[in-house]
Design an enzyme around this catalytic site. Sequence first.
Site, PDB file in Angstrom:
ATOM      1  N   ARG A 264       0.845  -1.219  -0.149  1.00 16.98           N
ATOM      2  CA  ARG A 264      -0.005   0.051   0.009  1.00 16.98           C
ATOM      3  C   ARG A 264       0.808   1.364  -0.127  1.00 16.98           C
ATOM      4  NH1 ARG A 264      -3.370  -2.823  -1.339  1.00 16.98           N
ATOM      5  NH2 ARG A 264      -5.629  -3.102  -0.449  1.00 16.98           N
ATOM      6  N   GLU A 293      -2.714   7.796  -3.983  1.00 18.46           N
ATOM      7  CA  GLU A 293      -3.292   7.045  -5.421  1.00 18.46           C
ATOM      8  C   GLU A 293      -4.586   7.462  -5.616  1.00 18.46           C
ATOM      9  OE1 GLU A 293      -1.909   2.903  -4.786  1.00 18.46           O
ATOM     10  OE2 GLU A 293      -3.948   2.359  -5.747  1.00 18.46           O
ATOM     11  N   HIS A 311      -0.998  -0.045  -9.802  1.00 15.87           N
ATOM     12  CA  HIS A 311      -1.643  -0.829  -8.845  1.00 15.87           C
ATOM     13  C   HIS A 311      -2.230  -2.035  -9.438  1.00 15.87           C
ATOM     14  CE1 HIS A 311      -3.606  -0.878  -4.637  1.00 15.87           C
ATOM     15  NE2 HIS A 311      -3.364  -2.335  -5.052  1.00 15.87           N
TER      16      HIS A 311
HETATM   17  C1  GLV Z   1      -4.736  -5.275  -3.789  1.00 19.49           C
HETATM   18  O1  GLV Z   1      -4.099  -4.353  -3.501  1.00 19.49           O
HETATM   19  C2  GLV Z   1      -5.568  -6.179  -2.722  1.00 19.49           C
HETATM   20  O2  GLV Z   1      -5.370  -5.648  -1.565  1.00 19.49           O
HETATM   21  O3  GLV Z   1      -6.134  -7.101  -3.175  1.00 19.49           O
END
Ligand code: GLV
Length: 344
Positions: A264, A293, A311
């Site tokens: 993250r 983000e 991402h």
């Molecule tokens: C992706 O970032 C997730 O947390 O599944």
Amino acid sequence: MRPKVFLTRRLPAKALDRLGEVCDYEIGCDRGQLSRAALLAGVRQADGLICLLTDQIDSEVIAAAEKLRVIANVAVGYNNIDVEAAQRRQIFVTNTPDVLTEATADLTMALILAVTRRLVEADAYVRAGKFTAWDFELFLGTELTGKTLGIIGYGRIGHAVGRRAASFGLSVLYCGRDEIAFRDEPVRTTGRLGQRSRETLPAPISASALQNGLTPRRSSFRELLAQSDIITLHVPLAAATRHLIDREALARMKPTAYLINTSRGPVVDEAALVAALKAGQLAGAGLDVYEYEPQVSPELLTMKQVVLLPHIGSATHETRTAMALLAVENAIDALSGRTPRNVI
Ligand code: GLV
């Protein structure tokens, strides 16, 4: 009466077909991001909510959803959900672990290779018509064999990265929850009960690493920062991990090291990362996630030593379908009076 489920976004047909066997459902939008107003309206009459990591399921949304019994996130991370507010209302919160482990570990390795071998720069060079002659020193990169990979967060995804790393000849150092919790303390060599020494913790050994003669070794947070040639982050976002990689942590890294983040964004202090890259305090970075983000620090966009992805850690056809199906099963479990399989 069939339970009503609100999905913030359309999911693959397989998942919708399964949901339709048990529930009535409404879809907020076909693609992109559902507006806040539509989210608040959509949850109002819903018994179940299936949402994405970009949907902010905060106390206001939870308060608006009077009948809600389950919030099924289609993600392993759940920092977008106010879990305490949900628990106060006895609403189940679920996530989708396991099914995305391999895809995310693959993408981590892809980022490691992309930054160390300068793949994006080299691709741009060819596309720009600049490849007119082979050259002995063209796009020299960094070899992985014999280097050390530091894995911060040694859960499912961290382990899966470790397994892959062994086959690239990388030695692995890792640290988990305990080492992160104690990150600001000096390293202890002995400990009282409840204050375990990080050095005395046992290190699990994976079979593939043993085969390759490379045994992952547990280390302190500071040692990992100082010793690793590549550092990859696999922790959930929580109070203890926000800005885990800050100015001080970056300063402890080797100037030849690379930072990879597929966890993250806010785990890294992005402004501090930009400053460290500008100052040559580290060699490069591979990022799939960002602190604010989908905004990316503009300076990162200008840096050749950085590879930036939108991402896409779990973005394979197979994994996204599996995530959607798992979220649906979690919602069905809860709405059928069972404890969901991935309850948080
Ligand atoms: C992706 O970032 C997730 O947390 O599944």
